[in-house]
Structures are given as structure tokens and as C-alpha cells.
Design an enzyme around this catalytic site. Structure first.
Site, PDB file in Angstrom:
ATOM      1  N   ARG A  68     -23.159  33.039  11.110  1.00 53.84           N
ATOM      2  CA  ARG A  68     -22.799  31.712  10.619  1.00 53.84           C
ATOM      3  C   ARG A  68     -23.837  31.163   9.652  1.00 53.84           C
ATOM      4  O   ARG A  68     -23.516  30.376   8.761  1.00 53.84           O
ATOM      5  CB  ARG A  68     -22.583  30.773  11.812  1.00 53.84           C
ATOM      6  CG  ARG A  68     -21.239  31.073  12.452  1.00 53.84           C
ATOM      7  CD  ARG A  68     -20.985  30.451  13.795  1.00 53.84           C
ATOM      8  NE  ARG A  68     -19.911  31.223  14.420  1.00 53.84           N
ATOM      9  CZ  ARG A  68     -19.803  31.475  15.708  1.00 53.84           C
ATOM     10  NH1 ARG A  68     -20.711  31.023  16.534  1.00 53.84           N
ATOM     11  NH2 ARG A  68     -18.803  32.199  16.172  1.00 53.84           N
ATOM     12  N   HIS A  72     -22.734  29.557   6.304  1.00 56.66           N
ATOM     13  CA  HIS A  72     -23.125  28.186   5.990  1.00 56.66           C
ATOM     14  C   HIS A  72     -23.983  28.113   4.739  1.00 56.66           C
ATOM     15  O   HIS A  72     -23.976  27.096   4.033  1.00 56.66           O
ATOM     16  CB  HIS A  72     -23.855  27.559   7.180  1.00 56.66           C
ATOM     17  CG  HIS A  72     -22.941  27.212   8.315  1.00 56.66           C
ATOM     18  ND1 HIS A  72     -23.255  26.259   9.263  1.00 56.66           N
ATOM     19  CD2 HIS A  72     -21.717  27.681   8.661  1.00 56.66           C
ATOM     20  CE1 HIS A  72     -22.264  26.157  10.144  1.00 56.66           C
ATOM     21  NE2 HIS A  72     -21.330  27.021   9.795  1.00 56.66           N
ATOM     22  N   ASN A  99     -25.285  22.395  11.148  1.00 62.68           N
ATOM     23  CA  ASN A  99     -26.263  23.480  11.208  1.00 62.68           C
ATOM     24  C   ASN A  99     -27.238  23.376  12.375  1.00 62.68           C
ATOM     25  O   ASN A  99     -28.115  24.231  12.525  1.00 62.68           O
ATOM     26  CB  ASN A  99     -27.068  23.538   9.895  1.00 62.68           C
ATOM     27  CG  ASN A  99     -26.238  24.032   8.735  1.00 62.68           C
ATOM     28  OD1 ASN A  99     -25.317  24.829   8.916  1.00 62.68           O
ATOM     29  ND2 ASN A  99     -26.555  23.568   7.532  1.00 62.68           N
ATOM     30  N   HIS A 197     -15.184  34.070  14.925  1.00 61.74           N
ATOM     31  CA  HIS A 197     -15.277  33.272  16.151  1.00 61.74           C
ATOM     32  C   HIS A 197     -15.083  34.126  17.401  1.00 61.74           C
ATOM     33  O   HIS A 197     -15.097  33.593  18.516  1.00 61.74           O
ATOM     34  CB  HIS A 197     -14.248  32.144  16.135  1.00 61.74           C
ATOM     35  CG  HIS A 197     -14.602  31.029  15.197  1.00 61.74           C
ATOM     36  ND1 HIS A 197     -13.762  29.975  14.947  1.00 61.74           N
ATOM     37  CD2 HIS A 197     -15.707  30.815  14.439  1.00 61.74           C
ATOM     38  CE1 HIS A 197     -14.334  29.141  14.081  1.00 61.74           C
ATOM     39  NE2 HIS A 197     -15.517  29.643  13.753  1.00 61.74           N
TER      40      HIS A 197
END
Length: 330
Positions: A68, A72, A99, A197
């Protein structure tokens, strides 16, 4: 008639050739390629892999936040390492709400330190992050793909940009499609990358609304399986702000295709997971991923990760090669 057919054939050929040349030009313009450091720092990818493998031997749960972290980073200013920067005023991307649960920054630091010893000033932090994301998935028995490298590092990190650019777990399908499209990613990429996920955790504040007050009337999300909602309410009380929940219960440390089965049964943890069923194309992609074998998902995931890794890259003389990933060079 023969002359007309030849003219049409020539036109089609020229169109195809033009597309191929345009694609080639885009690839060259990006300045990315597999094996970018083969001559300048031949051991670069091995050094990064070693750092990842050693860290994840001790803690497999690092895999999800490392994946992630790359996602991000790319969605804010492009894949240029801005998520890694620390600012004295704390107004950096790291401190944006989306975050706050990222972890594993020390792995990036360790890999970068080892690279600086081996070949100072050569390998960018943004490339380290791209390689770390891939290597972390391999440790979790997930897909591997050839990572294009050649990125350079950005100089700016802004908390407000993270808030406005990162997809939210509360997003509906229209918002998700729009956000992904703005980054050059299509509906299939949205579904495939959501498959990430399958690893890691969510947290109670991300689903409290779905469980207790979905429409402001003390109700739960009707798109959430009732049995699953009941089990989630046992874990997450309305005021719980810290408890973690497995995104893919039972296999959250293993990268596999079970996420798609969960979402199809209305057991996706986030609203953004459930939203994939609200568009005919994304629903079709999701169901196809569920029915396909693991190798298909793994291949598709690698393709989408490479596409994502091209977002807003800095190459050539743009940006810099940071010596320390947490700060710009003086």
C-alpha cells in the site's frame, strides 16, 4: 475494387504502425525499463530483495503496508517517493489520515543504506519502493513481475495532496472509476489492484459507519452480508478507534484470489470493496477473477502494478536521487 481494398489495407497498416510507434515513444519518454541498473549497480535488485526477505522473516504482516505504501505513493504526485519524506512541520504525506497505518519505512531505509554503500547516488528511493512492493508479495507466495526502474525522486510532500488524491474506503464506484481513470488506470486495473486487499488489515473506524449508522438512521449497510455484519459488530464497537480486522479472514498473510470470492458474497470489508459490484464492467471483471485460476490473477496483478508504476514518474534530469529517503538532498 482491388485498388480500394489495397488502399484500405495500407491505411489500416499505417494506423497500426502509428500506434506502435506512439507506444514505443511513450515508453522511451517514460525513461523506465527493466534492468535499468544492470550496468550502474548490478546488485541493486538483490540488495533490495535481501532487505525485504530478512525483515519479513520476522514479521509477515509487513507485506500489506509495503504494497500500500507504493500504491499511496503513486496516487499522490506520481511514483516519485514523496510518501517517504519526513517534514519538520509534520505536514507530509505520511501524516495524512489514509497513511497513518502504513508501516515498514525502516525497510526502505535499510535497503537504501545498503545501496549507498554498494553504489552511492545511483538508485532512487522511488525505485527501491517499487522493488520492495514486488519482493514483499513474493514472500507472501504472491505474484512476481518484472519491475521497470529508472525513476528519480521528488522534492515535495504535502499532507493535503494525500487527502485529496488517495481513494477512500468509503468511496462509491463512480468515484473509484474516476480516480483510477485520472491516473491512467482502467476498470480492470481497479478490480485487479483491489485484489491487494487479500492481505493485511483494516481498522474499525473504516467500517463503523457501515455497521451502525449507514444512512444516518442507526442502520447498517444493506450491501453487507448480515452474518458478516453481526460478526464484525462483535469486534468493533461504535467508539472503537484502534482494533484491526483481517481484510481476508483466515488468509490475510497469504496473497491469493480469495478476496474476489468474499466480495461476491457481500463480505468485502470496505464500502469500496462492495462498490465493485455496482458497475457491470467491474462486476464482470471481479466474477471472472473469482472463476479463473490463481495464475490468471497473478498475471493480471503484475500487469496492473507495472501500469501503476508508470504514473507521474520523474526521469532523466528531473527530481534527484536522494541519499536519504526521508529527506531531500541539501
Amino acid at each position: 475494387m482491388a485498388a480500394l481494398k489495397m488502399t484500405i489495407s495500407c491505411f489500416v497498416f499505417l494506423q497500426v504502425l502509428s500506434c506502435l510507434l506512439s507506444s514505443f515513444a511513450l515508453s522511451k519518454a517514460l525513461g523506465l525499463k527493466v534492468g535499468f541498473y544492470d550496468m550502474s549497480c548490478p546488485k541493486a535488485e538483490l540488495i533490495v530483495k535481501k532487505s525485504v526477505f530478512e525483515a519479513m522473516k520476522k514479521d509477515l504482516t509487513l507485506g500489506a503496508p509495503l504494497l500500500r505504501m507504493f500504491f499511496h505513493d503513486c496516487f499522490v504526485r506520481g511514483c516519485e517517493g514523496s510518501v517517504l519524506l519526513d517534514l519538520k512541520n509534520k505536514k507530509d504525506e505520511k501524516n495524512a489520515i489514509p497513511n497513518l497505518f502504513l508501516r515498514g519505512f525502516e525497510i526502505i531505509d535499510d535497503a537504501k543504506a545498503a545501496l549507498e554503500k554498494e553504489c552511492p547516488g545511483i538508485v532512487s528511493c522511488s525505485d527501491v519502493l517499487a522493488l520492495v512492493a514486488r519482493d514483499a508479495m513474493v514472500v507472501l507466495n504472491g505474484p512476481s513481475w518484472e519491475v521497470e526502474t529508472g525513476r528519480r525522486d521528488g522534492l515535495v510532500s504535502n499532507i493535503s495532496e494525500a487527502l485529496s488524491n488517495l481513494p477512500s474506503p468509503f468511496n462509491n464506484i463512480s468515484s473509484l472509476i474516476t480516480q483510477f481513470h485520472s491516473k491512467g488506470l482502467n476498470k480492470k486495473d481497479l478490480v485487479v489492484l483491489s485484489g491487494g486487499h487479500t492481505i493485511g488489515n483494516g481498522h474499525c473506524p473504516q467500517i463503523t459507519n457501515r455497521l451502525y449508522n449507514f444512512t444516518g438512521k442507526g442502520d447498517s449497510d444493506p450491501n453487507l452480508d448480515t452474518g458478516y455484519a453481526t460478526s464484525l459488530r462483535k469486534i468493533c464497537k461504535p467508539t472503537d478507534t484502534t482494533t484491526a480486522l483481517e481484510m481476508d479472514p483466515g488468509s490475510f498473510k497469504t496473497f491469493d484470489e480469495s478476496y474476489f470470492k468474499l466480495v461476491s458474497k457481500r463480505r468485502g470489508l470496505f464500502q469500496s470493496d462492495a462498490a465493485l459490484l455496482d458497475n457491470q464492467e467491474t462486476k464482470s471483471y471481479l466474477l471472472n477473477q473469482m472463476k479463473s485460476d490463481r495464475s490468471t490473477f497473478f498475471k493480471d496483478f503484475g500487469v496492473s502494478m507495472v501500469k501503476m508504476g508508470r504514473i507521474g514518474v520523474l526521469t532523466g534530469k528531473a527530481g534527484q536521487i536522494r541519499k536519504n529517503c526521508r529527506m531531500v538532498n541539501k
